[in-house]
Design an enzyme around this catalytic site. Structure first.
Site, PDB file in Angstrom:
ATOM      1  N   LEU A 169       0.829  -1.198   0.000  1.00  0.00           N
ATOM      2  CA  LEU A 169       0.000   0.000   0.000  1.00  0.00           C
ATOM      3  C   LEU A 169       0.867   1.252   0.000  1.00  0.00           C
ATOM      4  CD1 LEU A 169      -1.955  -2.290   0.962  1.00  0.00           C
ATOM      5  CD2 LEU A 169      -3.121  -0.546   2.314  1.00  0.00           C
ATOM      6  N   GLY A 170       1.908   1.234   0.818  1.00  0.00           N
ATOM      7  CA  GLY A 170       2.803   2.368   0.918  1.00  0.00           C
ATOM      8  C   GLY A 170       3.999   2.014   1.783  1.00  0.00           C
ATOM      9  N   GLU A 189       1.764   5.780   7.086  1.00  0.00           N
ATOM     10  CA  GLU A 189       3.133   5.982   6.608  1.00  0.00           C
ATOM     11  C   GLU A 189       3.748   7.266   7.159  1.00  0.00           C
ATOM     12  OE1 GLU A 189       4.593   3.577   5.414  1.00  0.00           O
ATOM     13  OE2 GLU A 189       2.867   2.354   4.860  1.00  0.00           O
ATOM     14  N   HIS A 195       5.604   0.088  14.006  1.00  0.00           N
ATOM     15  CA  HIS A 195       4.347  -0.654  14.071  1.00  0.00           C
ATOM     16  C   HIS A 195       4.032  -0.973  15.527  1.00  0.00           C
ATOM     17  CE1 HIS A 195       5.112  -2.026   9.693  1.00  0.00           C
ATOM     18  NE2 HIS A 195       4.202  -1.057   9.697  1.00  0.00           N
TER      19      HIS A 195
END
Length: 339
Positions: A207-208, A248, A257
């Site tokens: 996704l990024g 992000e 995370h």
């Protein structure tokens, strides 16, 4: 809630893991021009893995990260004594670099503005779903992180490349004109975002991904987001509320995370509950994990988890403090204060 264990940083980092200007094209649904089906059933962000790969053979970079974590810890202590951020909110100038091979990938000005609005709402604590934060976590919610995002330029470049694979991600080819990308705009004083067609990966589409505070001022500094997950209008189901950018940017501002990228890991934030691993999909509250013999209700709605966009709606006070340390006058991204 776990304790902040800075002494374990080195081990944790090694064991844990994501111009030509043209007129904008009309918005087109993302699936109308795709050369092959999207493969993104859950969030995939390799920022942590890329960081740790860079750290393996670079003692100077490891020291820079250690200094950053130490500064963040000292910042938190000083903040408790009322010594920092007397100048209030930091407004971050944003440059969006769009690399497109189809009309769908050439995200519109309206959609870029939409994404900036999402960032300002999520980081300002004014997101419409903030009311969903459970009572259990109300006491540690971040509220206003005291950073805002201001679009200062959009750079567009037509390319024949719609798929940016693992080698492109590893080498950041989209970030250099010499490799078919767009050169960053002064990364010391600007936050650069690159929007590309797709980033396929064996684990599903990426996704990024983001660089880290220790990369400040380098040619590769900034965030890359695949067009199907940028903004809200016309984006891919499950990741259609602009939260990929929110996640992000969290990395860009120094957040790991929430699960620490290892089983029952440590994200070096004191007020995020320890959890076994990433959460995906749309979990139901309360969700319990057991780590080291202790059963905890986990914060799957934290922006730094892997839940779907509609299930992400909070940062914690500890995460806020760490991000503020990055843009403080003595932080690694102090240059973003310069207009």
């Amino acid at each position: 809630m776990k304790k902040l264990l800075f002494g374990a940083l080195a081990l944790g980092l090694m064991s844990a893991c994501n111009n030509d200007s043209v007129n904008n094209q009309n918005e087109t649904p993302m699936n109308s021009e795709a050369s092959s089906p999207l493969s993104a059933t859950q969030r995939n962000c390799p920022s942590e893995e890329m960081r740790n790969e860079a750290l393996k053979n670079d003692p100077a970079l490891r020291q820079k990260v250690a200094d950053f974590e130490s500064n963040a810890t000292n910042f938190a202590k000083n903040m408790a004594m009322g010594k920092v951020l007397a100048d209030g909110t930091v407004e971050i100038p944003v440059v969006v670099n769009v690399l497109y091979s189809t009309a769908a990938e050439n995200v519109s000005d309206a959609r870029i503005a939409e994404q900036i609005t999402v960032l300002n709402e999520d980081y300002g604590g004014t997101n419409s779903d903030v009311s969903k934060i459970p009572t259990e976590f109300q006491g540690v919610k971040a509220g206003d992180v005291k950073v805002r995002f201001k679009l200062v330029n959009t750079v567009r470049k037509s390319t024949t490349k719609s798929s940016w694979g693992a080698t492109d991600v590893k080498n950041n080819t989209m970030k250099k004109a010499s490799t078919g990308g767009i050169d960053a705009t002064n990364t010391t004083n600007n936050f650069n975002i690159w929007v590309v067609g797709r980033m396929p990966d064996t684990r599903g589409d990426i996704l990024g991904y983001s660089s880290w505070p220790e990369d400040s001022g380098t040619w590769k500094d900034g965030v890359v987001i695949a067009a199907p997950f940028f903004g809200k209008t016309g984006t891919s189901a499950n990741f259609n509320l602009g939260r990929t950018a929110t996640h992000e940017v969290g990395h860009y501002m120094g957040l790991r995370h929430i699960w620490g990228d290892t089983t029952c890991g440590d994200d070096l934030i004191a007020d995020t509950p320890t959890q076994t691993t990433a959460n995906t999909g749309n979990p139901t509250y309360p969700l319990y994990n057991t780590c080291y013999g202790v059963k905890r209700s986990v914060m799957f709605m934290n922006y730094m988890d892997y839940s779907n966009d509609k299930s992400l709606y909070m940062f914690t006070a500890g995460q806020k403090t760490k991000m503020q340390s990055v843009v403080a006058a003595n932080g690694l991204r102090a240059g973003l204060r310069v207009n």
